[in-house]
Design a protein around this motif. Structure first.
Motif, PDB file in Angstrom:
ATOM      1  N   SER A  86      -9.794 -13.227  -5.218  1.00 42.98           N
ATOM      2  CA  SER A  86      -8.953 -12.327  -4.439  1.00 42.98           C
ATOM      3  C   SER A  86      -7.533 -12.884  -4.424  1.00 42.98           C
ATOM      4  O   SER A  86      -7.258 -13.886  -3.753  1.00 42.98           O
ATOM      5  N   PHE A  87      -6.642 -12.250  -5.151  1.00 44.43           N
ATOM      6  CA  PHE A  87      -5.270 -12.734  -5.214  1.00 44.43           C
ATOM      7  C   PHE A  87      -4.534 -12.505  -3.895  1.00 44.43           C
ATOM      8  O   PHE A  87      -3.676 -13.300  -3.510  1.00 44.43           O
ATOM      9  N   SER A  88      -4.876 -11.437  -3.181  1.00 50.55           N
ATOM     10  CA  SER A  88      -4.207 -11.162  -1.904  1.00 50.55           C
ATOM     11  C   SER A  88      -4.509 -12.256  -0.886  1.00 50.55           C
ATOM     12  O   SER A  88      -3.620 -12.689  -0.145  1.00 50.55           O
ATOM     13  N   HIS A  89      -5.757 -12.724  -0.832  1.00 51.46           N
ATOM     14  CA  HIS A  89      -6.098 -13.822   0.070  1.00 51.46           C
ATOM     15  C   HIS A  89      -5.384 -15.103  -0.340  1.00 51.46           C
ATOM     16  O   HIS A  89      -4.938 -15.879   0.504  1.00 51.46           O
ATOM     17  N   PHE A 224       5.356  11.863  -0.280  1.00 53.30           N
ATOM     18  CA  PHE A 224       5.426  11.288  -1.627  1.00 53.30           C
ATOM     19  C   PHE A 224       5.636   9.789  -1.464  1.00 53.30           C
ATOM     20  O   PHE A 224       6.710   9.341  -1.040  1.00 53.30           O
ATOM     21  N   CYS A 225       4.621   9.010  -1.774  1.00 52.85           N
ATOM     22  CA  CYS A 225       4.603   7.580  -1.460  1.00 52.85           C
ATOM     23  C   CYS A 225       4.873   6.727  -2.699  1.00 52.85           C
ATOM     24  O   CYS A 225       4.298   6.962  -3.775  1.00 52.85           O
ATOM     25  N   PHE A 226       5.718   5.746  -2.528  1.00 56.56           N
ATOM     26  CA  PHE A 226       6.052   4.803  -3.597  1.00 56.56           C
ATOM     27  C   PHE A 226       4.868   3.863  -3.840  1.00 56.56           C
ATOM     28  O   PHE A 226       4.309   3.300  -2.907  1.00 56.56           O
ATOM     29  N   VAL A 227       4.503   3.686  -5.135  1.00 53.63           N
ATOM     30  CA  VAL A 227       3.375   2.803  -5.459  1.00 53.63           C
ATOM     31  C   VAL A 227       3.770   1.648  -6.383  1.00 53.63           C
ATOM     32  O   VAL A 227       2.965   0.758  -6.630  1.00 53.63           O
ATOM     33  N   GLY A 228       5.005   1.665  -6.899  1.00 55.90           N
ATOM     34  CA  GLY A 228       5.435   0.550  -7.736  1.00 55.90           C
ATOM     35  C   GLY A 228       6.427   0.967  -8.816  1.00 55.90           C
ATOM     36  O   GLY A 228       6.757   2.144  -8.969  1.00 55.90           O
ATOM     37  N   LYS A 229       6.890  -0.038  -9.547  1.00 54.08           N
ATOM     38  CA  LYS A 229       7.830   0.174 -10.651  1.00 54.08           C
ATOM     39  C   LYS A 229       7.199  -0.299 -11.946  1.00 54.08           C
ATOM     40  O   LYS A 229       6.441  -1.269 -11.965  1.00 54.08           O
ATOM     41  N   TYR A 274      -2.796  -0.890 -14.981  1.00 53.20           N
ATOM     42  CA  TYR A 274      -2.489  -1.843 -13.911  1.00 53.20           C
ATOM     43  C   TYR A 274      -3.740  -2.666 -13.595  1.00 53.20           C
ATOM     44  O   TYR A 274      -4.877  -2.261 -13.867  1.00 53.20           O
ATOM     45  N   LEU A 275      -3.504  -3.834 -13.007  1.00 50.19           N
ATOM     46  CA  LEU A 275      -4.594  -4.765 -12.754  1.00 50.19           C
ATOM     47  C   LEU A 275      -5.444  -4.337 -11.568  1.00 50.19           C
ATOM     48  O   LEU A 275      -6.671  -4.331 -11.628  1.00 50.19           O
ATOM     49  N   GLU A 276      -4.784  -4.001 -10.465  1.00 49.19           N
ATOM     50  CA  GLU A 276      -5.490  -3.563  -9.263  1.00 49.19           C
ATOM     51  C   GLU A 276      -4.488  -2.965  -8.290  1.00 49.19           C
ATOM     52  O   GLU A 276      -3.285  -3.001  -8.508  1.00 49.19           O
ATOM     53  N   ARG A 277      -4.998  -2.406  -7.207  1.00 53.63           N
ATOM     54  CA  ARG A 277      -4.162  -1.946  -6.099  1.00 53.63           C
ATOM     55  C   ARG A 277      -4.154  -3.031  -5.027  1.00 53.63           C
ATOM     56  O   ARG A 277      -5.188  -3.611  -4.712  1.00 53.63           O
ATOM     57  N   THR A 278      -2.974  -3.273  -4.438  1.00 52.59           N
ATOM     58  CA  THR A 278      -2.892  -4.224  -3.339  1.00 52.59           C
ATOM     59  C   THR A 278      -3.395  -3.550  -2.063  1.00 52.59           C
ATOM     60  O   THR A 278      -3.700  -2.350  -2.047  1.00 52.59           O
ATOM     61  N   GLU A 279      -3.439  -4.333  -0.982  1.00 54.12           N
ATOM     62  CA  GLU A 279      -3.874  -3.761   0.295  1.00 54.12           C
ATOM     63  C   GLU A 279      -2.914  -2.676   0.771  1.00 54.12           C
ATOM     64  O   GLU A 279      -3.303  -1.797   1.535  1.00 54.12           O
ATOM     65  N   LEU A 283       0.734  -0.989  -7.080  1.00 55.16           N
ATOM     66  CA  LEU A 283       0.128  -1.355  -8.352  1.00 55.16           C
ATOM     67  C   LEU A 283       0.491  -2.796  -8.695  1.00 55.16           C
ATOM     68  O   LEU A 283       1.658  -3.168  -8.659  1.00 55.16           O
ATOM     69  N   ARG A 284      -0.506  -3.604  -9.047  1.00 59.83           N
ATOM     70  CA  ARG A 284      -0.238  -4.967  -9.481  1.00 59.83           C
ATOM     71  C   ARG A 284      -0.125  -5.015 -11.003  1.00 59.83           C
ATOM     72  O   ARG A 284      -0.967  -4.494 -11.720  1.00 59.83           O
ATOM     73  N   GLN A 285       0.959  -5.599 -11.484  1.00 63.11           N
ATOM     74  CA  GLN A 285       1.224  -5.799 -12.906  1.00 63.11           C
ATOM     75  C   GLN A 285       1.094  -4.500 -13.711  1.00 63.11           C
ATOM     76  O   GLN A 285       0.344  -4.416 -14.677  1.00 63.11           O
ATOM     77  N   PRO A 286       1.832  -3.458 -13.324  1.00 65.29           N
ATOM     78  CA  PRO A 286       1.763  -2.191 -14.062  1.00 65.29           C
ATOM     79  C   PRO A 286       2.374  -2.299 -15.464  1.00 65.29           C
ATOM     80  O   PRO A 286       3.365  -3.018 -15.660  1.00 65.29           O
TER      81      PRO A 286
END
Length: 292
Positions: A86-89, A224-229, A274-279, A283-286
């Motif tokens: 778990s990268f977030s932890h 409309f929610c921002f999810v990453g760049k 992308y690798l995964e969604r954060t909490e 997007l992680r590493q898109p």
């Protein structure tokens, strides 16, 4: 060498897994790259930039119990939750500065050092072939805090299927006879990530020197929610379509506050790996895949 920071050997990246008789394949763990120097009178942890992070992970001092000689290991500091990294932890741990909080987390949510290479055992091993270094590494037993990676020879595709089945980060392919190239990003070590796929609306862009950043979003009800760049090369034919969009000062994203963004009405779409969604649902590493 022993006791001093060493820049790690870096990995190049490929999109597709491959089989090759000259390579071994091991799991890619989602953690913090680190070098651990351990001996009778010394214990140091350095991150990939050479910073001393020994004090952040006091539980890893337990590794000293099984090491009687001066050794340097390369690996990943990993936090496991329900058996999966778990990268977030782990990020929560890496940002702690309070000694009391670090001690509490070390006792109640300990990390593990997942080891894949040995650079030193009373002398430098960096010129030795990888499989020889693995033999030296295998002389150290596993523990709750020190776990050696397993590897397979030749059959990268078979291992990658298991990675996809259990939703792990990816696979690293390494040339079996490769020396350890300090600080070099080499074709001898290649990472293949297990990327998820998604289609997202584009609500703006920011131009950099060689690339532009696309600002991605999705609708939740009317918001409309921002999810990453995600980066897009200026040589990509989609680039012209992006910069030709009529821009506006009106920010279509519900909570984005970044400056100097050229916003436009979110009509264009792109496919992103992308690798995964954060909490927070980012997007992680898109990675940009294609126009959709």
């Amino acid at each position: 060498m022993f006791g001093y920071p060493i820049l790690p050997m870096l990995l190049k990246e490929k999109r597709a897994i491959f089989d090759d008789k000259d390579f071994l394949y091991e799991l890619k763990f989602d953690g913090i790259r680190a070098m651990i120097h351990v001996g009778k009178n010394k214990f140091k942890i350095f991150n990939r930039h050479g910073d001393d992070i020994t004090g952040k992970y006091p539980e890893l001092q337990n590794i000293r119990k099984d090491i009687k000689e001066n050794m340097i290991f390369d690996g990943e500091i990993v936090s496991f939750v329900e058996g999966k990294p778990s990268f977030s932890h782990l990020q929560e741990r890496s940002h702690l500065k309070s000694e009391s909080k670090i001690k509490y987390m070390a006792e109640n949510n300990p990390v593990c050092f997942v080891v894949f290479d040995c650079l030193y055992k009373n002398k430098s091993l960096i010129k030795e072939p990888l499989l020889k270094r693995k033999e030296v590494l295998n002389q150290v037993r596993d523990s709750d805090y020190f776990v050696k990676t397993k590897y397979v020879l030749q059959n990268g595709k078979k291992l990658f299927k298991k990675v996809q089945k259990f939703d792990l980060e990816g696979v690293v392919a390494k040339r079996s006879d490769s020396p350890y190239s300090i600080g070099i990003r080499s074709n001898d070590w290649i990472k293949i990530k297990n990327l998820k796929q998604g289609v997202f609306l584009i609500g703006g862009f920011k131009i950099n020197q060689e690339k532009i950043s696309l600002f991605l979003g999705e609708y939740y009800g009317k918001r409309f929610c921002f999810v990453g760049k995600v980066s897009l090369s200026k040589s990509n034919k989609f680039y012209k379509k992006i910069i030709q969009q009529p821009t506006s000062r009106n920010n279509p994203f519900s909570e984005l506050k970044e400056k100097d963004v050229s916003f436009f009405k979110p009509r264009l779409k792109c496919e992103v790996g992308y690798l995964e969604r954060t909490e927070n649902n980012f997007l992680r590493q898109p990675v940009f895949k294609k126009e959709y």
